[in-house]
Design a protein around this motif. Structure first.
Motif, PDB file in Angstrom:
ATOM      1  N   MET A 565       0.835  -1.197   0.000  1.00 22.42           N
ATOM      2  CA  MET A 565       0.000   0.000   0.000  1.00 22.42           C
ATOM      3  C   MET A 565       0.875   1.254   0.000  1.00 22.42           C
ATOM      4  SD  MET A 565      -2.995  -1.369  -0.035  1.00 22.42           S
ATOM      5  CE  MET A 565      -4.004   0.118   0.138  1.00 22.42           C
ATOM      6  N   ASN A 566       0.487   2.209  -0.818  1.00 19.71           N
ATOM      7  CA  ASN A 566       1.050   3.557  -0.784  1.00 19.71           C
ATOM      8  C   ASN A 566      -0.096   4.463  -0.357  1.00 19.71           C
ATOM      9  OD1 ASN A 566       1.880   6.178  -1.260  1.00 19.71           O
ATOM     10  ND2 ASN A 566       2.849   5.736  -3.226  1.00 19.71           N
ATOM     11  N   GLY A 567      -0.197   4.691   0.944  1.00 17.46           N
ATOM     12  CA  GLY A 567      -1.367   5.390   1.449  1.00 17.46           C
ATOM     13  C   GLY A 567      -2.593   4.517   1.248  1.00 17.46           C
ATOM     14  N   LYS A 568      -3.551   4.992   0.446  1.00 18.89           N
ATOM     15  CA  LYS A 568      -4.762   4.222   0.168  1.00 18.89           C
ATOM     16  C   LYS A 568      -4.701   3.515  -1.182  1.00 18.89           C
ATOM     17  CE  LYS A 568      -7.454   7.551   2.856  1.00 18.89           C
ATOM     18  NZ  LYS A 568      -8.534   8.564   2.829  1.00 18.89           N
ATOM     19  N   CYS A 569      -3.565   3.617  -1.840  1.00 18.77           N
ATOM     20  CA  CYS A 569      -3.387   3.036  -3.171  1.00 18.77           C
ATOM     21  C   CYS A 569      -2.731   1.660  -3.057  1.00 18.77           C
ATOM     22  CB  CYS A 569      -2.519   3.969  -4.017  1.00 18.77           C
ATOM     23  SG  CYS A 569      -1.912   3.263  -5.560  1.00 18.77           S
ATOM     24  N   LEU A 570      -3.209   0.705  -3.851  1.00 18.18           N
ATOM     25  CA  LEU A 570      -2.634  -0.634  -3.884  1.00 18.18           C
ATOM     26  C   LEU A 570      -1.574  -0.702  -4.974  1.00 18.18           C
ATOM     27  CD1 LEU A 570      -2.608  -3.653  -3.053  1.00 18.18           C
ATOM     28  CD2 LEU A 570      -4.422  -4.010  -4.768  1.00 18.18           C
ATOM     29  N   LEU A 571      -0.381  -1.155  -4.605  1.00 19.53           N
ATOM     30  CA  LEU A 571       0.706  -1.358  -5.553  1.00 19.53           C
ATOM     31  C   LEU A 571       0.894  -2.856  -5.768  1.00 19.53           C
ATOM     32  CD1 LEU A 571       3.372   1.217  -4.281  1.00 19.53           C
ATOM     33  CD2 LEU A 571       1.566   1.560  -5.983  1.00 19.53           C
ATOM     34  N   VAL A 572       0.883  -3.270  -7.009  1.00 15.99           N
ATOM     35  CA  VAL A 572       1.094  -4.666  -7.366  1.00 15.99           C
ATOM     36  C   VAL A 572       2.497  -4.772  -7.955  1.00 15.99           C
ATOM     37  CG1 VAL A 572       0.206  -6.636  -8.649  1.00 15.99           C
ATOM     38  CG2 VAL A 572      -1.360  -4.829  -7.897  1.00 15.99           C
ATOM     39  N   GLY A 573       3.314  -5.641  -7.385  1.00 17.63           N
ATOM     40  CA  GLY A 573       4.703  -5.698  -7.802  1.00 17.63           C
ATOM     41  C   GLY A 573       5.210  -7.094  -8.053  1.00 17.63           C
ATOM     42  N   TRP A 574       6.478  -7.147  -8.425  1.00 17.14           N
ATOM     43  CA  TRP A 574       7.162  -8.415  -8.686  1.00 17.14           C
ATOM     44  C   TRP A 574       8.435  -8.467  -7.854  1.00 17.14           C
ATOM     45  CZ3 TRP A 574       5.955 -12.921 -10.630  1.00 17.14           C
ATOM     46  CH2 TRP A 574       6.955 -13.832 -10.947  1.00 17.14           C
ATOM     47  N   LYS A 575       8.474  -9.384  -6.915  1.00 15.85           N
ATOM     48  CA  LYS A 575       9.622  -9.566  -6.027  1.00 15.85           C
ATOM     49  C   LYS A 575      10.006  -8.246  -5.356  1.00 15.85           C
ATOM     50  CE  LYS A 575      11.447 -13.561  -8.517  1.00 15.85           C
ATOM     51  NZ  LYS A 575      12.580 -14.144  -9.287  1.00 15.85           N
ATOM     52  N   GLY A 576       9.002  -7.495  -4.945  1.00 16.35           N
ATOM     53  CA  GLY A 576       9.223  -6.250  -4.224  1.00 16.35           C
ATOM     54  C   GLY A 576       9.295  -5.019  -5.088  1.00 16.35           C
ATOM     55  N   THR A 577       9.349  -5.175  -6.395  1.00 14.55           N
ATOM     56  CA  THR A 577       9.403  -4.032  -7.309  1.00 14.55           C
ATOM     57  C   THR A 577       7.996  -3.643  -7.737  1.00 14.55           C
ATOM     58  OG1 THR A 577      11.555  -4.675  -8.180  1.00 14.55           O
ATOM     59  CG2 THR A 577      10.227  -3.189  -9.534  1.00 14.55           C
ATOM     60  N   PRO A 578       7.478  -2.476  -7.346  1.00 19.11           N
ATOM     61  CA  PRO A 578       6.129  -2.064  -7.767  1.00 19.11           C
ATOM     62  C   PRO A 578       6.029  -1.973  -9.283  1.00 19.11           C
ATOM     63  CG  PRO A 578       6.934  -0.680  -5.982  1.00 19.11           C
ATOM     64  CD  PRO A 578       8.108  -1.485  -6.463  1.00 19.11           C
ATOM     65  N   MET A 579       4.941  -2.493  -9.833  1.00 20.20           N
ATOM     66  CA  MET A 579       4.750  -2.510 -11.280  1.00 20.20           C
ATOM     67  C   MET A 579       3.486  -1.748 -11.704  1.00 20.20           C
ATOM     68  SD  MET A 579       7.384  -4.406 -11.951  1.00 20.20           S
ATOM     69  CE  MET A 579       7.329  -5.012 -13.618  1.00 20.20           C
ATOM     70  N   HIS A 580       2.395  -1.948 -10.967  1.00 17.52           N
ATOM     71  CA  HIS A 580       1.118  -1.313 -11.297  1.00 17.52           C
ATOM     72  C   HIS A 580       0.501  -0.724 -10.033  1.00 17.52           C
ATOM     73  CE1 HIS A 580       0.588  -3.139 -15.403  1.00 17.52           C
ATOM     74  NE2 HIS A 580       1.477  -3.969 -14.898  1.00 17.52           N
ATOM     75  N   SER A 581      -0.352   0.268 -10.231  1.00 16.52           N
ATOM     76  CA  SER A 581      -1.091   0.845  -9.109  1.00 16.52           C
ATOM     77  C   SER A 581      -2.572   0.828  -9.424  1.00 16.52           C
ATOM     78  CB  SER A 581      -0.628   2.283  -8.821  1.00 16.52           C
ATOM     79  OG  SER A 581      -0.987   3.148  -9.893  1.00 16.52           O
ATOM     80  N   ILE A 582      -3.386   0.704  -8.383  1.00 16.77           N
ATOM     81  CA  ILE A 582      -4.837   0.791  -8.513  1.00 16.77           C
ATOM     82  C   ILE A 582      -5.343   1.662  -7.374  1.00 16.77           C
ATOM     83  CG2 ILE A 582      -5.050  -1.416  -7.292  1.00 16.77           C
ATOM     84  CD1 ILE A 582      -7.570  -0.259  -9.884  1.00 16.77           C
ATOM     85  N   SER A 583      -6.115   2.673  -7.695  1.00 21.22           N
ATOM     86  CA  SER A 583      -6.601   3.607  -6.671  1.00 21.22           C
ATOM     87  C   SER A 583      -8.027   4.028  -6.995  1.00 21.22           C
ATOM     88  CB  SER A 583      -5.694   4.843  -6.582  1.00 21.22           C
ATOM     89  OG  SER A 583      -5.638   5.526  -7.821  1.00 21.22           O
ATOM     90  N   VAL A 584      -8.722   4.503  -5.965  1.00 22.00           N
ATOM     91  CA  VAL A 584     -10.112   4.944  -6.088  1.00 22.00           C
ATOM     92  C   VAL A 584     -10.201   6.386  -5.614  1.00 22.00           C
ATOM     93  CG1 VAL A 584     -12.474   4.574  -5.303  1.00 22.00           C
ATOM     94  CG2 VAL A 584     -10.994   2.609  -5.754  1.00 22.00           C
ATOM     95  N   TRP A 585     -10.933   7.202  -6.391  1.00 20.59           N
ATOM     96  CA  TRP A 585     -11.027   8.632  -6.103  1.00 20.59           C
ATOM     97  C   TRP A 585     -12.475   9.099  -6.119  1.00 20.59           C
ATOM     98  CZ3 TRP A 585      -6.673  11.551  -5.047  1.00 20.59           C
ATOM     99  CH2 TRP A 585      -5.456  10.901  -5.253  1.00 20.59           C
ATOM    100  N   LYS A 586     -12.749  10.126  -5.311  1.00 23.70           N
ATOM    101  CA  LYS A 586     -14.062  10.762  -5.293  1.00 23.70           C
ATOM    102  C   LYS A 586     -13.875  12.270  -5.271  1.00 23.70           C
ATOM    103  CE  LYS A 586     -16.395   6.926  -2.971  1.00 23.70           C
ATOM    104  NZ  LYS A 586     -17.331   6.503  -1.911  1.00 23.70           N
ATOM    105  N   PHE A 587     -14.829  12.974  -5.853  1.00 19.27           N
ATOM    106  CA  PHE A 587     -14.760  14.430  -5.853  1.00 19.27           C
ATOM    107  C   PHE A 587     -15.302  14.968  -4.532  1.00 19.27           C
ATOM    108  CE2 PHE A 587     -14.500  13.776 -10.427  1.00 19.27           C
ATOM    109  CZ  PHE A 587     -13.535  14.712 -10.779  1.00 19.27           C
ATOM    110  N   LEU A 588     -14.640  15.981  -4.017  1.00 21.83           N
ATOM    111  CA  LEU A 588     -15.071  16.595  -2.766  1.00 21.83           C
ATOM    112  C   LEU A 588     -16.334  17.428  -2.990  1.00 21.83           C
ATOM    113  CD1 LEU A 588     -11.583  17.771  -1.447  1.00 21.83           C
ATOM    114  CD2 LEU A 588     -12.933  15.827  -0.633  1.00 21.83           C
TER     115      LEU A 588
END
Length: 588
Positions: A565-588
């Protein structure tokens, strides 16, 4: 409502194995097209053990490492998918970002780098900042826990065996980076100088690892010469790389092969003199268009590499939760590709008995390939009909994202709108005003959430050597992943590496200014950009994280995949190296 589970147990939708499994010789124009799903519009049913959860009522304290539910008769997912921007789209190892360095050069505007560089930009040698970046990779050399013990020999990290395990491709590059730093004050002009060039020991490395490290040091030396504009010396080093590398060799040899090709094209672009290999500059593959089809290579990448499915299912889970009580759902997709992600959503909605669906509308936003998108819409319509789901498919086609306006969308006041953007914005990094216009339009539509997937990498530096190092270590991890998950003599692997990876590497390494189309920035840069436009990062629910963990475990290579996790973002990696991120956002 407690633990309402959307299950696919009762679904048995006919597939079309004859059309999708038949191999085609070579790599022809059909790769870019979309094939028919069959008369029923069917798709192979997803694993019956995959479920979408309605709320966050999973076991409290869930973590990726501790919460491992037992899966009954779990099988790999066979849904037809897309490459997910893998090849260009690609992410760098967990090192301290050097965005501050680039910012000092005045190259970042509004959180996204200004790329209006001159056609013939000044070439930067391996400066102190570049060596510092390389040193961060080298000193960050990490081992899988309990597998090998590190020892220091003349300040170089080497390993002694405790188990029979070779270094990963990225680890080889890290060792080579350490050696290169130690040798930075000396010249490397031939392979003979690598016998014992710097009074350093290779003890603890196998013969293969020693040869791989030597080859990687040669590549780094060639890149240094290109940075110094010493093109003749760089060309000599690249010839040495040619002798030791191959696109059919081991992963290190394949990485060096494609990066040597990229450096050679860089030299050609700068000097205007064709190399002895007679490289011909080819137009960059339209990756998004290529991924609109169901070519066996795309299917193999989706089915055998874990990243795409993890981000897809986690993102769809977030949408399912946010539209749980909506009767009319409108999905706006800025990267529809072959649309397989929406077959997953449809199956979840078809199981939602307590809140019958009145209409699922999907609007695809694009600037080209309308005929392929229309084909995607027809297949999705057929699939929706097989499930008995009321469905509408719309296309918003504009010649330029600056022309995108809210009145182009067919909006209904009773609709719940959700936005999906998987690898959609990376192509506009060189045109931040396009992204700004998109965000303005989205804000007017007031979606309940926006799901964003991107490559977790910094491949946007205007400094050649910094960019080269980042791209090298990122693709070293990706080649290692492909080598682990796919067979050595697999034709699909060769196509993925040569067409998707190879052309992306060449563009990132060799091109400058507007010609450099393939660009990525890390999630921290995207976060700053989205916050600026009044968006707030939302939590990925425990159910979404559970989906990621569940899918990871269906892959034979899943133990090498990492979820962080990077804050609320999920990082998907390979052997510890982050490769992709997935995050969710909403407008204030």
């Amino acid at each position: 409502m407690a633990n309402v589970v959307f299950s696919f147990d009762d679904l048995n939708i006919g597939g079309v194995p004859d059309k999708l499994s038949s191999s085609k010789k070579g790599f022809d124009s059909s790769f870019y097209g979309a094939e028919d799903w069959g008369e029923t519009g069917g798709i192979d049913s997803l694993s019956s053990d995959n479920r979408f959860y309605r709320d966050d009522s999973l076991e409290e304290g869930f973590s990726f490492s501790k919460y491992r539910p037992q899966l009954q008769q779990q099988q790999p997912f066979t849904d037809y998918g897309l490459l997910g921007g893998v090849s260009f789209n690609a992410a760098s190892p967990p090192i301290q970002t050097f965005l501050e360095e680039i910012a000092k050069l005045g190259k970042i505007t509004n959180g996204i780098q200004d790329v209006a560089e001159p056609r013939k930009e000044k070439q930067y040698p391996f400066s102190l900042s570049s060596l510092g970046l390389l040193n961060n990779y080298g000193s960050g050399l990490k081992r899988l826990q309990g597998e090998r013990r590190r020892e220091g020999v003349n300040d170089i990290t080497v390993l002694t065996e405790e188990e029979d395990r070779i270094l990963s491709t990225e680890e080889v590059m890290r060792v080579a980076g350490e050696m290169f730093i130690q040798s930075s004050s000396q010249n490397i002009d031939s392979i003979s100088m690598l016998d014992h060039p710097f009074n350093l020991s290779f003890s603890g490395l196998s013969d293969r690892e020693t040869r791989d490290v030597e080859l990687a040091v040669l590549l780094l030396a060639a890149a240094e010469k290109v940075g110094y504009q010493q093109y003749d010396r760089a060309s000599r080093l690249l010839k040495q790389c040619d002798y030791m590398s191959s696109k059919t060799g081991n992963p290190v040899q394949r990485v060096v092969y494609y990066f040597s090709e990229a450096l050679r094209e860089k030299i050609e672009r700068e000097t205007g003199i064709p190399s002895s290999k007679g490289l011909r500059r080819k137009p960059l593959v339209n990756f998004d268009e290529a991924m609109m089809g169901f070519n066996p290579t795309i299917l193999a990448c989706h089915g055998e590499l874990p990243f795409c499915q993890i981000t897809q299912f986690s993102g769809i889970q977030a949408i399912v939760e946010n539209v749980a009580e909506a009767k009319r759902i409108h999905i706006i997709d800025f990267s529809i590709r072959n649309g397989v992600q929406w077959t997953v959503l449809m199956q979840a909605l078809a199981s939602r008995y307590e809140c019958p669906l009145e209409l699922l509308k999907i609007t695809a936003v694009a600037t080209d390939a309308k005929h392929l998108i229309e084909g995607t819409g027809k297949r999705l319509l057929s699939f929706a009909q097989s499930l008995g789901i009321p469905f509408a498919f719309k296309i918003v086609m504009v010649s330029d994202m600056l022309d995108l306006k809210e009145d182009l969308f067919e909006l209904d006041a009773e609709e719940t709108v959700a936005v999906y953007a998987a690898f959609a914005f990376r192509s506009m990094l060189a045109m931040p005003n396009r992204i700004e216009n998109i965000m303005r339009v989205i804000r007017v539509m007031d979606p309940c959430l926006m799901v964003i997937s991107e490559i977790e990498a910094n491949h946007n530096s205007p400094i050649f050597v910094n960019r080269f190092i980042e791209v090298l270590f990122f693709f070293s991890a990706y080649f290692d992943c492909v080598a682990t998950c796919m067979k050595q003599n697999c034709k699909n692997r060769e196509i993925i590496e040569s067409i998707f990876f190879g052309e992306g590497i060449t563009n990132m390494v060799a091109a400058e200014g507007e010609e450099r189309k393939v660009r990525h920035v890390k999630f921290d840069v995207w976060r700053a950009f989205f916050v600026r436009y009044g968006m707030e990062e939302a939590e990925l629910s425990m159910s979404s994280l559970y989906q990621a963990d569940l899918i990871l475990k269906t892959f034979a290579c899943g133990s090498s995949c990492t979820l962080d996790m990077n804050g609320k973002c999920l990082l998907v990696g390979w052997k510890g190296t982050p490769m992709h991120s997935i995050s969710v956002w909403k407008f204030l």
